[in-house]
Design a protein around this motif. Structure first.
Motif: not given
Lengths: 291, 238
Positions: A1, A4, A204, A207-210, A213, B110-111, B113-114, B116-117, B119, B122
């Motif tokens: 993470m 990224r 973002m 699509v559920g990004a906190s 993030f 992106l979905v 990644e966001a 928290g899957h 890496r 993915i």
């Protein structure tokens, strides 16, 4: 993470190269100015300390108590902090003065009598530091009945110290000012970057990004800008310092002190403060935008 | 006992109102949508279809009434917990809403990644979904170079990659030619068959007949009717 977030921060930096360069240069200038002020103050303090260590007290005797008195010499040398008291007769003092002013013979020829008093030149122990201690010693010596006056250059040292203190106050104000300026510049950069990416930020979120993030790359960018600005600024200052220090030591300072650069702790504090300014700029900007 | 009574509602609206300024957009909506249902929200332009979907993904807050999505009461949902709701949903927009600077792969990934899957997992998942929508060979392309139909297929891939419980599609075929529109509808039907609740806002009655499902008719922000439409040529459906 984390990888990224770093990747996204790097992409942002590359995509907004000019904006980032301007921010880093602004931070660099702030760091150079603030660090130079710290450097000046630090070395000025060293210089004051060197002067202080070489301080001698001149104790002038009353006319009625003139003449070398072993008892008075012992009394002076018994004062805590005094290393040695050397008697200087008024004749010796006049000769010394004449020797120092070789072109003013006529001035001395016209003297009806020697106006100088007998005196003791008092050397202090090297361990005696701080004006409070020197003041106390001087006060103790001037309390002796035979002593009319004591002099130890406090006035002019005070004047120089006043200037240094002024520099310190101005330096502190400048530090605050440049810290705020650096944070404001980073905030502005972040604001522009977020603005250019507002659609992406919105997607973002959808699509559920906190928020963390979304925000993390911006914070990384701010910290990076602060770090690069600090390292580059301190590097520039070091190069200038190295070029000037040796010359100053030999000329202006006459070998009184060896100029020193910022310590490792100071370098770290300045770097961390710069990174904090970067982080703060981001925080302010994100707080405003991410409502 | 009907199918609906046996199932649990995944979405529940109770006396929901929404106003834009002083203009009512939705008025007193009360209905339930059940797990693994295919629901169409129909109505003319301005009937409130898009507004209703926005309330469901909390793109806007209802002015009044209660909305519960998979156990989450939306009026109580704090901003910080919005991602929890959004990760249960796959949202498809008429204008696709793809990030233009990210590749097709990047948009879909992106979905994951966001949320928290891991890496390492993915790429496999993203390529699998891109294969499903027929876009694997465009994985490295940027969205602006793709046609509308291709972009919408990427949007569908993004909507399904996180295995959402519910897919919300707002006029997903509105900008597409018939062949592309059919492909997108097939993909949405595929998601429904695999067990996802699919809610599609559309005014395209042809597709509703082809796909079959429950239809909620909106008229001036009110629920005018609810009907079951059988899939064309499918005698067993509904």
């Amino acid at each position: 993470m984390i990888a990224r977030h770093f990747k996204r921060a790097l992409e942002d930096i590359l995509a907004n190269r000019f904006l980032n360069a301007v921010t880093v240069v602004t931070i660099l200038l702030a760091v150079v100015i603030v660090s130079a002020a710290v450097l000046f103050f630090m070395n000025a303090r060293d210089l004051m300390s060197a002067w202080q260590q070489g301080t001698r007290i001149m104790a002038y005797l009353r006319p009625e108590a003139s003449g070398e008195s072993p008892a008075l010499k012992r009394s002076i040398e018994s004062v805590d902090g005094v290393q040695q008291a050397v008697f200087i007769s008024r004749d010796e003092a006049l000769r010394d003065l004449q020797a120092r002013m070789p072109h003013q013979d006529s001035l001395f020829d016209n003297l009806a009598e020697n106006p100088l008093p007998d005196a003791f030149e008092i050397q202090l122990r090297t361990s005696t530091e701080g004006w409070e201690n020197i003041d106390a010693i001087a006060a103790r010596i001037s309390s002796f009945g035979e002593i009319e006056d004591v002099e130890y250059g406090r006035q002019w040292v005070d004047a120089v110290q006043g200037v240094v203190e002024l520099f310190r106050t101005v330096g502190m104000a400048m530090m605050g000012l440049f810290f705020v300026a650096a944070a404001a510049i980073v905030a502005n950069t972040t604001r522009l970057v977020i603005y250019s990416r507002r659609e992406e930020v919105e997607i973002m979120r959808l699509v559920g990004a906190s928020e963390s993030f979304i925000n993390a790359p911006f914070y990384i960018e701010g910290l990076f800008q602060g770090w690069v600005g600090a390292v580059a600024g301190l590097g520039v200052l070091f190069v200038v310092f190295t070029a000037l220090a040796a010359r100053l030591e030999q000329s202006v300072l006459a070998g009184m002190i060896a100029l020193r650069f910022l310590s490792l702790e100071q370098l770290m504090v300045i770097t961390l403060a710069s990174m904090f300014a970067g982080w703060l700029g981001c925080y302010v900007s994100l707080k405003e935008f991410m409502k | 006992m009907t199918d609906h009574e046996e199932k649990l509602p995944i979405i529940r609206l109770s006396h929901v109102h929404h106003v834009y300024g002083r203009r009512p957009a939705l008025t007193d909506l009360t209905f339930e949508i059940f797990k693994n249902e295919l629901v169409f929200i129909c109505g003319p332009s301005g009937a409130g279809k898009t507004t209703l979907l926005r309330l469901l993904y909390r793109g806007a807050r209802a002015s009044r009434g209660e909305i519960v999505v998979d156990g989450i009461r939306l009026e109580d949902l704090p901003h910080a917990r919005l991602p929890l709701l959004r990760r249960k949903l796959g949202i498809i927009f008429q204008d696709y809403k793809l990030i233009p600077g990210r590749s097709v792969y990047g948009n879909v990934a992106l979905v994951l990644e966001a949320s928290g899957h891991r890496r390492s997992l993915i790429p496999k998942k993203v390529h699998g979904v891109l294969r499903l929508v027929g876009m694997e060979h465009h994985a490295d392309a940027l969205p602006p170079v793709l046609s509308g139909g291709e972009q919408q297929r990427v949007a569908v891939a993004r909507a399904v990659v996180g295995d959402p419980k519910i897919i919300l599609a707002d006029e997903p075929t509105g900008n597409l030619d018939e062949a592309s529109a059919q492909a997108v509808m097939d993909l949405l039907r595929g998601a429904f068959i695999r067990g996802t609740t699919v809610i599609i806002a559309t005014h395209d009655k042809v597709f509703i007949r082809r796909m079959g499902g429950r239809v909620l008719h909106l008229q001036q922000g009110r629920l005018a009717a609810s009907e079951l439409v059988a899939k064309l040529h499918d005698r067993t459906a509904l």
